[in-house]
Design a protein around this motif. Structure first.
Motif, PDB file in Angstrom:
ATOM      1  N   PRO A  20     -11.307  -2.079   1.887  1.00 51.57           N
ATOM      2  CA  PRO A  20     -11.726  -1.145   2.948  1.00 51.57           C
ATOM      3  C   PRO A  20     -11.179   0.254   2.701  1.00 51.57           C
ATOM      4  N   ALA A  21     -11.824   1.240   3.310  1.00 52.97           N
ATOM      5  CA  ALA A  21     -11.436   2.636   3.089  1.00 52.97           C
ATOM      6  C   ALA A  21     -10.006   2.910   3.527  1.00 52.97           C
ATOM      7  N   GLY A  22      -9.509   2.171   4.529  1.00 51.98           N
ATOM      8  CA  GLY A  22      -8.166   2.417   5.028  1.00 51.98           C
ATOM      9  C   GLY A  22      -7.082   1.677   4.272  1.00 51.98           C
ATOM     10  N   ALA A  23      -7.429   0.947   3.209  1.00 54.00           N
ATOM     11  CA  ALA A  23      -6.434   0.180   2.459  1.00 54.00           C
ATOM     12  C   ALA A  23      -5.495   1.124   1.720  1.00 54.00           C
ATOM     13  N   PRO A  24      -4.264   0.687   1.446  1.00 53.77           N
ATOM     14  CA  PRO A  24      -3.321   1.561   0.728  1.00 53.77           C
ATOM     15  C   PRO A  24      -3.816   1.893  -0.672  1.00 53.77           C
ATOM     16  N   VAL A  25      -3.380   3.060  -1.157  1.00 54.28           N
ATOM     17  CA  VAL A  25      -3.839   3.537  -2.452  1.00 54.28           C
ATOM     18  C   VAL A  25      -3.431   2.590  -3.573  1.00 54.28           C
ATOM     19  N   TRP A  26      -2.236   1.982  -3.469  1.00 52.09           N
ATOM     20  CA  TRP A  26      -1.758   1.134  -4.549  1.00 52.09           C
ATOM     21  C   TRP A  26      -2.704  -0.020  -4.832  1.00 52.09           C
TER      22      TRP A  26
END
Length: 459
Positions: free
Chosen positions: A364-370
């Protein structure tokens, strides 16, 4: 790195090469490593700087697509005949000319007053890069006549390219913090050192090699028309006059190219070569893998900055795990090919890429960048081993040119098509997911085709 007057770091003991190379071999090796490193850095360095370039020229997605595809298009279109040109003028002379052209074009890129000049200079950069790749290998063959020394030199050549690819995104992030133009200016001192070192190598012999002028012109027109239509259709739609004209040019030029290869006395791409199922499949795999690989890099460079708000430097660092892993894949794949044959690592690499692309669609778009960083680590497979098993030794150079041209074309079309899908910033994430699905499906098709290929006997 020493100055050109003192080649001590490149003595045989330092690089693992026997001392009996041709006069000027070690300076030539240093020049080749620097030149190829620079070419590979430039293939990756621009993606991180795209948002900054867009702001600098107030450019939309179409302009940014051309900044990437200008280089790729020049590379792909001229790679087919670069080997023949290298033979005609001599490997050392061709390498110097290609690298010199690349350096001059880099300076023009850095000083470009508008987007049109930048794209034109990127196209010239690609032409210079196309000249460097085959001539660098030919030059190593000349200056290291001993097979063991030559094998080690070519291994170092491969390492320099891998290191360049890994360094590209990080260097792009660092230099963009200063000014995006620095990503082009940095090529000047490195290229100057390489050219200075090259002067210590002996001039290469020239050979009377035919040049397929008709095929070359047709290839440029076909690839240019197709890329232009794909990019501009994303902005204006497929029904506009200029897109239709570009498609017509691509079709006519493509037909002309096929006729020239079938009837020409000295074709760039001998059609009988493509009748080998393994050869044609290798080309298809290379095309598909670069759709996934370069398409993903182009998209995620924009995604991390525009959606997650990362800086150019942080984006470059985010790409580091993927590019470092890619640097280690080639020797591992080579060992696997030796033990199990090329088919196994080729299939495994494609399946891993499909899995990674599909996993990124699920993020999802809100997932952490890592999480995105972990999932963007595709595998580069042992394509060359699969390819070279299927062609005669005397056609290995032509086959390699065809494979690499197909890979560059795949990257160019991915940027063209996927850029159109994410042009609407409000729908960027949906366009990103659609693009990744298309890439996964394309690689999936070649996986099925590879599974149907009978394993070649190992020697």
């Amino acid at each position: 790195m020493s100055t050109p007057a003192s080649p001590a770091p490149f003595q045989a003991t330092a690089v693992g090469l026997p001392p009996h190379s041709r006069s000027g071999g070690r300076p030539a090796l240093a020049a080749v490593l620097l030149g190829f490193f620079t070419i590979m850095v430039d293939a990756m360095i621009v993606n991180v700087a795209l948002p900054s370039i867009g702001r600098g020229f107030d450019s939309g997605m179409t302009g940014l697509q051309w900044v990437v595809d200008g280089y790729t298009l020049g590379f792909a279109a001229f790679l087919l005949s670069a080997g023949a040109i290298s033979d005609r003028v001599g490997a050392r002379q061709a390498f110097a000319g290609g690298l010199g052209l690349f350096v001059v074009a880099s300076a023009v890129c850095g000083m470009a007053p508008d987007l049109g000049v930048l794209v034109a200079a990127r196209l010239v950069q690609g032409v210079g890069a196309a000249m460097v790749v085959p001539s660098s290998l030919a030059l190593l063959r000349e200056v290291f006549p001993d097979p063991a020394a030559r094998a080690r030199a070519i291994a170092l050549w491969g390492v320099s390219g891998s290191v360049g690819s890994a360094a590209g995104p990080v260097a792009g992030g660092l230099l963009t913090v200063i000014d995006w133009r620095m990503i082009f200016f940095v090529n000047l001192p490195v290229g100057a050192v390489a050219l200075a070192l090259l002067k210590r190598a002996q001039p290469s012999p020239r050979r009377s090699v035919p040049f397929d002028r008709t095929g070359q012109v047709a290839a440029v027109a076909a690839l240019g028309g197709l890329t232009y239509a794909a990019i501009e259709a994303g902005a204006d739609g497929f029904g506009t006059a200029r897109v239709l004209v570009a498609l017509a040019v691509a079709v006519v030029a493509g037909v002309g190219y096929v006729i020239a290869q079938a009837r020409g006395r000295h074709p760039m791409t001998p059609l009988p070569l493509l009748r080998s199922r393994t050869m044609s499949l290798s080309v298809a795999i290379g095309f598909a893998l670069n759709i996934g690989f370069y398409g993903m890099i182009f998209l995620l460079g924009l995604y991390l900055q525009q959606v997650h708000g990362l800086s150019a430097l942080a984006t470059g660092v985010a790409f580091l795990p993927m590019t470092v892993l890619t640097s280690f894949i080639s020797p591992v794949a080579a060992r696997l090919s030796t033990r199990f044959g090329a088919r196994t690592p080729v299939i495994s690499g494609q399946l891993l890429m499909v899995a990674g692309l599909l996993a990124m669609v699920a993020v999802p778009a809100g997932a952490p960048v890592w999480l995105s960083v972990v999932l963007m680590m595709p595998v580069v497979t042992a394509l060359v081993a699969l390819l070279l098993d299927s062609v005669p030794a005397e056609r290995a150079g032509v086959a390699g040119g065809v494979l690499n041209a197909a890979r560059q074309l795949g990257g160019a079309l991915a940027v063209a098509a996927f850029g159109a899908l994410v042009a609407d910033r409000a729908g960027f994430v949906d366009g990103l997911h659609t693009s990744l699905l298309i890439a996964a499906e394309t690689v999936g098709v070649t996986v099925l085709a590879t599974l149907s290929l009978r394993p070649a006997p190992r020697t």
